[in-house]
Design a protein around this motif. Structure first.
Motif: not given
Length: 97
Positions: A3-5, A9-10, A16-21
């Protein structure tokens, strides 16, 4: 940890797109964390040497202990008989008949 990762990444996705990242960060964290552990356990299970079997027996005992500890923690200790019906002062728990 996953969850922290995901959140990290978000929050900082780069190009990248935030959701993809976020999804990529969560998957990468899971892979790095667990694949090596599973690989060691499965390779030890394929061998028939006594030290490897003893190590797997210890790992199994530890996992069963953790699961039992969490079950008692979340369910509470077993009680001999249930409280009176409608008594709000009694907490809920596991009851044996």
């Amino acid at each position: 940890m996953q969850f922290v990762a995901f959140l990290g990444a978000y929050r900082d996705p780069g190009n990248l797109n935030p959701w993809a990242a976020a999804l990529l960060g969560a998957l990468l964290t899971s892979r790095v964390t667990f694949v090596l552990c599973f690989l060691i356990i499965f390779l030890c299970a394929l061998t028939s040497s006594v030290p490897h079997r003893l190590a797997l027996t210890g790992i199994t005992a530890a996992v069963v202990g953790v699961i039992a500890n969490l079950a008692l923690y979340f369910c509470g200790p077993p009680k001999a008989e249930p409280p009176a019906r409608g008594d709000p002062t009694q907490d809920q728990g596991v009851y044996f008949a």
